[in-house]
Design an enzyme around this catalytic site. Structure first.
Site, short mmCIF file in Angstrom:
data_model
loop_
_atom_site.label_atom_id
_atom_site.label_comp_id
_atom_site.label_asym_id
_atom_site.label_seq_id
_atom_site.Cartn_x
_atom_site.Cartn_y
_atom_site.Cartn_z
N HIS A 1 0.84 -1.20 0.00
CA HIS A 1 0.00 0.00 0.00
C HIS A 1 0.88 1.25 0.00
O HIS A 1 0.68 2.17 -0.79
CB HIS A 1 -0.92 -0.02 1.22
CG HIS A 1 -1.55 1.31 1.55
ND1 HIS A 1 -2.54 1.87 0.78
CD2 HIS A 1 -1.31 2.19 2.55
CE1 HIS A 1 -2.89 3.04 1.30
NE2 HIS A 1 -2.15 3.26 2.38
N ASP B 1 7.22 22.65 -25.55
CA ASP B 1 7.16 21.28 -25.03
C ASP B 1 8.21 21.16 -23.93
O ASP B 1 8.86 22.14 -23.59
CB ASP B 1 7.45 20.26 -26.16
CG ASP B 1 6.83 18.90 -25.85
OD1 ASP B 1 7.05 18.39 -24.73
OD2 ASP B 1 6.11 18.36 -26.70
N TRP C 1 7.41 -0.58 3.90
CA TRP C 1 7.99 0.10 2.73
C TRP C 1 9.37 0.62 3.05
O TRP C 1 10.14 0.90 2.16
CB TRP C 1 7.06 1.23 2.26
CG TRP C 1 7.21 2.52 3.00
CD1 TRP C 1 6.65 2.85 4.21
CD2 TRP C 1 7.98 3.67 2.60
NE1 TRP C 1 7.01 4.12 4.57
CE2 TRP C 1 7.83 4.66 3.60
CE3 TRP C 1 8.77 3.97 1.48
CZ2 TRP C 1 8.45 5.90 3.53
CZ3 TRP C 1 9.38 5.22 1.43
CH2 TRP C 1 9.22 6.17 2.44
N SER D 1 13.17 6.28 -13.33
CA SER D 1 12.09 7.06 -13.94
C SER D 1 11.99 8.44 -13.29
O SER D 1 11.88 9.46 -13.99
CB SER D 1 10.79 6.29 -13.82
OG SER D 1 9.69 7.14 -14.00
N SER D 2 12.05 8.47 -11.96
CA SER D 2 11.93 9.76 -11.26
C SER D 2 13.08 10.69 -11.59
O SER D 2 12.89 11.88 -11.78
CB SER D 2 11.92 9.55 -9.74
OG SER D 2 10.81 8.82 -9.38
N HIS E 1 13.53 11.44 4.14
CA HIS E 1 12.95 12.70 4.56
C HIS E 1 12.80 13.71 3.43
O HIS E 1 11.72 14.27 3.26
CB HIS E 1 13.58 13.32 5.80
CG HIS E 1 12.59 14.29 6.37
ND1 HIS E 1 11.51 13.90 7.11
CD2 HIS E 1 12.44 15.62 6.18
CE1 HIS E 1 10.74 14.94 7.36
NE2 HIS E 1 11.27 16.00 6.80
N GLU F 1 12.27 12.89 0.53
CA GLU F 1 11.15 12.29 -0.19
C GLU F 1 9.81 12.83 0.33
O GLU F 1 8.89 13.08 -0.43
CB GLU F 1 11.20 10.76 -0.06
CG GLU F 1 9.96 10.02 -0.54
CD GLU F 1 9.79 10.04 -2.05
OE1 GLU F 1 10.77 10.34 -2.75
OE2 GLU F 1 8.66 9.76 -2.51
N TYR G 1 9.23 15.70 1.36
CA TYR G 1 9.00 17.02 0.76
C TYR G 1 8.81 16.93 -0.74
O TYR G 1 8.16 17.79 -1.33
CB TYR G 1 10.11 17.99 1.18
CG TYR G 1 9.95 18.27 2.65
CD1 TYR G 1 8.97 19.16 3.07
CD2 TYR G 1 10.67 17.58 3.60
CE1 TYR G 1 8.74 19.36 4.42
CE2 TYR G 1 10.44 17.78 4.95
CZ TYR G 1 9.48 18.66 5.35
OH TYR G 1 9.24 18.84 6.68
N SER H 1 -0.80 27.36 -4.09
CA SER H 1 -0.44 28.77 -4.30
C SER H 1 -0.93 29.29 -5.65
O SER H 1 -0.97 30.49 -5.86
CB SER H 1 1.07 28.94 -4.20
OG SER H 1 1.53 28.46 -2.96
N HIS I 1 15.04 12.10 12.73
CA HIS I 1 13.85 12.18 13.58
C HIS I 1 12.89 11.02 13.29
O HIS I 1 11.93 10.84 14.02
CB HIS I 1 13.16 13.55 13.47
CG HIS I 1 12.50 13.82 12.16
ND1 HIS I 1 12.48 15.07 11.59
CD2 HIS I 1 11.83 13.03 11.30
CE1 HIS I 1 11.83 15.02 10.44
NE2 HIS I 1 11.43 13.79 10.24
N HIS I 2 13.15 10.27 12.23
CA HIS I 2 12.35 9.07 11.98
C HIS I 2 12.82 7.90 12.83
O HIS I 2 12.23 6.82 12.78
CB HIS I 2 12.44 8.67 10.51
CG HIS I 2 11.82 9.68 9.58
ND1 HIS I 2 10.50 9.61 9.24
CD2 HIS I 2 12.32 10.77 8.98
CE1 HIS I 2 10.23 10.63 8.42
NE2 HIS I 2 11.31 11.35 8.26
N THR J 1 7.33 26.50 7.16
CA THR J 1 6.02 25.93 6.87
C THR J 1 4.92 26.85 7.38
O THR J 1 3.91 27.08 6.71
CB THR J 1 5.88 24.54 7.51
OG1 THR J 1 7.05 23.79 7.22
CG2 THR J 1 4.68 23.81 6.95
N LYS K 1 4.34 29.74 5.08
CA LYS K 1 3.50 29.37 3.93
C LYS K 1 2.02 29.44 4.29
O LYS K 1 1.21 30.02 3.58
CB LYS K 1 3.86 27.97 3.45
CG LYS K 1 5.15 27.95 2.69
CD LYS K 1 5.37 26.62 2.04
CE LYS K 1 6.37 26.74 0.91
NZ LYS K 1 5.89 27.51 -0.22
N ARG L 1 1.64 0.70 15.33
CA ARG L 1 1.25 0.59 13.93
C ARG L 1 1.67 -0.77 13.39
O ARG L 1 2.38 -1.51 14.05
CB ARG L 1 1.89 1.72 13.11
CG ARG L 1 3.40 1.68 13.11
CD ARG L 1 3.99 2.93 12.51
NE ARG L 1 3.91 2.91 11.07
CZ ARG L 1 4.77 3.55 10.25
NH1 ARG L 1 5.76 4.26 10.77
NH2 ARG L 1 4.65 3.51 8.96
#
Lengths: 380, 527
Positions: free
Chosen positions: B79, B108, B144, B171-172, B255, B257, B259, B270, B304-305, B330, B333, B452
């Site tokens: 998932h 293009d 994951w 690809s990314s 991390h 990622e 963002y 925006s 922090h993870h 943040t 924003k 979890r």
């Protein structure tokens, strides 16, 4: 009681009756140590700070959405920058954060200081159980999910979990600790990463193979504190609870003495000759606790992940030596762990006998398929 | 007459698309590729969503009713991988493909053939990833995050997982390089960097995050591969390695990622809020600087993870403070968006509703993020449902809502037809109600102590899990409405004007709806 409170009470009663043991706990527990109380207090402070920020920001937004809309004929103004405002709302949050970071930093330093402890307990994570060792007392034992929970937790088991005492939060052998003593926990793992966590002791720490982490707790009140493994560790990650029983010093000392006596009795058991029936009965018990998580109660395993034990070359015929070797020492590169240090000779003999005779593995009733504790002893 | 005939001839034979399937296979057109990305993402959204529903169905009640714990772990793992790499990232790349060339006034993308290739890797990578569910032993079940040693216990799915992550990363990276090249080289005359629309800015920064971190992920999973098959011991303590090192490397990718999954969303919101507030974006320059600050900070907060792995206290203090610092840009924003709305002349069409929903619910996720940043209390929150609630608030009513908002916002431009506004608003209200029924109670579950990634739980967690599951099914079914609205608009509907929205500004609204096959064959002048 006013009419309103009566109605609320009735509704609440209906809901709670319908959901049996369930409750509607919405907040963190205050816990049983000074640290857990500090953490709870800091949690509440940060929570209220967040609520205040939320109310402010969302309040302005909602006000704006109600009054500054085209359908009310509101004309858009054109302002779109202000250095002063930008500086203000950069500085104010920064100040709030610094004010939060100071108590958090102090608390963190306190939490990480496990020096001057009164006693040490070594906690080792296994797939999927905990081992507790008291190096000073020479006591060690494994703590498995209680049988009542295990039976109810099978797929479509047909047992209502609400009828099971402390479903999934009960073990066969809890960790017993004295109150008022600074206990230092040394955490490690035998296989994959686990995390040892009891919410009432507040701190959660990973148990990592090859490394030793430490943490500490001084429990204030006698009681039973329950938690779970908190790091995904495979199939039965949800089924390896932590139960800590905190006793007064007197009761704790009595418990220690009792444990030492029990260990001596167990050693004697291993030396006698066992009958096949005795081995099978004990073997089934050990199998269901230690093996069935992977190889399943039916012995079928899960193809591609956990091998079947039915008719396997390892469990039939002349393979007794290899079978004992795999169970004793594990199989590297797979999830099969070494049970040599987890089970005693009698338990190992029983479970191997069980595996070689259950599920039609020994349809002829060949007596050579019986393993005695002495055979295990010779192999160690 | 002659001139007209020549034009028509050019349009159809030399510059028009191929016919039939080959149009899509061989296309180098940014709009076609954008469409492919978006449709792929939509399909994967339902695949990943179905897995979420398996999870929520099993968690509806205590006890195991439907699936084996091993399969449950496969579902949580797949998932996440599908939603991150198959839904949110491709959707943002699809939006970038469609809109960036138009927004900077280019014909293009800069590298059209690579564009084709970077899309067509995706279906193969996704097929390989989903294919793991059908091999012996089933799919990857270690989460994951692929932490060793657990992930190394995987069966035949393991190498397939690694290779599909490699492909998704390639690809990314190609998509990101293309975006950087387009923005740097193809801007219309007069469009300086500080005149670029914010969606372009946020993607510009996101592209650099992708280029910087995807190779790190590729390296980490390659080390897993060699640990398993070539007897290296990068992450095995027995061989002198360190399982925690994987977590450091993984989150050094992971991390930023986070963002990558949210900065383009900031850009979208925006764009949308000023349009429907009929007022220019407040603090354009500070938005750009805040985005850049967030991107920079994202590289120095990874640990922090993993506050519970047993870091030195100095490390914990550093990562706590750096993480808390992210709240500042943040916050800027969010305050800017609110100020843009303030004293505007607002209307609430579907894109605006989703954008406002984004601002509110993303902020809720941001605030719980602040709580999680504080190391001592994170010891309680870590790996509980509180974390699950937090990141789903920033990813579902955050990233996913922004994508949905963008689709509603630009759909009339893409198709030339207005979508069904009534159904759109219904979609918004159903999604918003159910997403909160789904994720709000998970805060309580986490605080009450539910870890979890567990397939079964103690009975005191029963009520909130049941509510959450009801929300999940409601949310999942509501998304079918989105498909209806989108396909209705593709097939027909009221003709959209070029301007589409009264308050819209930017180059995309100067083109016809739908735009010509080659966006700007003559570069527009920006004053």
């Amino acid at each position: 009681m006013t009419k309103f409170t009566k109605v609320v009470a009735v509704i609440f009663g209906l809901i709670t009756a319908a959901t049996a043991q369930a409750d509607w706990t919405m907040n963190m527990r205050k816990g049983a140590t000074d640290i857990s109380h500090d953490i709870f207090d800091l949690h509440m402070i940060v929570l209220w700070v967040c609520v205040a920020i939320g109310v402010l920001v969302f309040g302005v937004m909602i006000w704006s959405m109600i009054y500054h809309r085209k359908s009310r004929g509101y004309e858009a103004s054109d302002f779109h920058e202000s250095t002063l405002v930008e500086i203000v709302w950069t500085v104010i949050p920064a100040v709030i954060l610094i004010l939060l970071a100071i108590p958090a930093g102090k608390m963190l330093i306190d939490i990480e200081d496990s020096s001057n402890s009164d006693m040490t307990v070594k906690v080792t994570g296994y797939q999927w159980k905990w081992e507790y060792e008291y190096p000073e007392e020479g006591i060690s034992f494994f703590s498995n999910l209680a049988a009542s929970s295990r039976e109810a937790a099978g797929l479509k088991a047909g047992v209502n979990p609400a009828t099971v005492d402390h479903y999934l939060l009960e073990v066969d052998n809890p960790l017993v600790l004295p109150v008022g003593k600074k206990v230092r926990f040394l955490l490690t793992s035998n296989d994959v990463n686990h995390a040892w966590w009891t919410p009432d002791l507040a701190i959660k720490k990973d148990a990592i193979p090859g490394f030793i982490n430490d943490m500490w707790a001084t429990i204030n009140e006698p009681g039973i504190y329950r938690g779970q493994c908190a790091e995904l560790c495979g199939r039965d990650h949800g089924f390896m609870p932590v139960v800590v029983v905190a006793k007064t010093q007197e009761d704790y000392d009595a418990w220690v003495a009792e444990q030492k006596g029990a260990a001596a009795a167990k050693a004697e058991e291993a030396d006698k000759e066992w009958s096949k029936e005795e081995l099978m009965t004990k073997g089934e018990e050990v199998y269901n606790t230690s093996c069935a998580s992977c190889h399943l109660q039916t012995g079928e395993g899960i193809p591609g992940v956990f091998p079947s034990l039915i008719g396997s070359p390892l469990t039939i015929g002349d393979s007794i030596d290899e079978h004992i070797d795999v169970v004793l020492n594990g199989k590297s590169g797979t999830a099969m762990q070494a049970f040599g240090n987890q089970l005693d000779d009698a338990e190992l003999a029983a479970v191997i006998t069980y595996e070689r005779n259950a599920w039609g593995n020994n349809a002829d009733g060949d007596d050579k398929q019986i393993v005695q504790p002495s055979m295990i002893k010779a192999k160690r | 007459m002659n001139a007209h005939a020549v034009d028509a001839h050019d349009d159809h034979d030399h510059h028009g698309p191929d016919k039939g399937l080959m149009r899509w296979v061989r296309t180098t057109n940014h709009k076609d590729i954008g469409t492919l990305y978006l449709l792929f993402s939509l399909l994967m959204f339902f695949v990943g969503g179905a897995m979420a529903l398996v999870i929520r169905a099993e968690l509806f009640q205590p006890g195991l009713q439907f699936v084996d714990p091993n399969f449950f772990n496969q579902m949580t793992t797949m998932h996440a991988l599908i939603m991150i790499f198959g839904v949110v990232m491709p959707a943002f790349v699809g939006l970038a493909n469609w809109m960036l060339p138009i927004m900077v006034g280019a014909p293009d993308m800069a590298l059209p053939r690579m564009n084709n290739f970077s899309f067509w890797i995706l279906p193969f990578a996704a097929t390989m990833l989903i294919g793991t569910l059908f091999v012996e032993g089933g799919g990857p079940a270690a989460g994951w995050t692929m932490y060793p040693p657990l992930v190394l216990q995987g069966g035949k799915s393991f190498p397939m997982l690694i290779f599909s992550v490699h492909l998704l990363g390639i690809s990314s990276i190609m998509g990101a390089i293309n975006i950087v090249a387009t923005i740097m080289n193809l801007r219309a005359p007069g469009m300086t960097y500080m005149k670029m629309p914010l969606f372009v800015w946020t993607w510009f920064i996101t592209a650099y995050l992708l280029i910087a971190t995807m190779p790190v992920l590729a390296g980490a999973v390659t080390m897993l591969l060699t640990d398993k098959y070539f007897a290296t011991s990068f992450f095995s303590a027995a061989g002198g390695g360190d399982p925690v090192m994987f977590q450091h490397i993984f989150w050094f990718f992971g991390h930023p990622e986070v963002y990558i999954l949210i900065l383009p969303a900031f850009g979208i919101v925006s764009q949308i809020i000023p349009t429907f507030a009929r007022k220019p974006l407040f603090g354009y320059a500070s938005m750009v600087y805040a985005t850049a600050s967030i991107a920079f900070l994202s590289f120095i907060v990874w640990a922090h993870h993993m506050f519970t792995v047993g870091m030195p206290v100095v490390g914990e203090l550093f990562f706590m403070m750096a993480t808390m610092l992210i709240a500042v840009p943040t916050g800027v924003k969010v305050f800017n968006w609110v100020s843009t709305m303030w004293r505007g002349s607002m209307t609430f069409e579907t894109p605006m509703l989703f954008a406002i929903g984004f601002v509110i619910m993303f902020t809720i996720g941001g605030l719980s993020g602040l709580m999680l940043a504080m190391t001592p209390i994170d010891f309680q929150y870590h790996d509980t449902y509180f974390v699950v609630a937090h990141f789903h608030y920033v990813l579902v009513p955050g990233a996913v809502f922004s994508i949905v908002a963008a689709v509603y916002y630009w759909l009339p431009k893409w198709t030339g037809h207005m979508y069904d506004e009534k159904l759109g608003r219904l979609h918004f209200w159903l999604s918003t109600i159910f997403v909160n029924v789904l994720f709000w109670p998970q805060h309580y579950l986490g605080l009450a102590g539910m870890p979890r990634r567990i397939p079964d739980y103690a009975v005191q967690f029963a009520d909130f899990n049941m509510i959450s599951s009801i929300g999940a099914f409601g949310f999942g079914l509501s998304q079918l409405l989105f498909v209806v609205v989108v396909f209705k608009a593709i097939r027909g509907g009221q003709q959209a004007t070029d301007q589409v929205w009264e308050g819209a500004e930017g180059l995309e609204w100067t083109l016809s709806s739908p735009p010509p096959y080659h966006s700007f064959s003559v570069q527009p002048e920006i004053k």
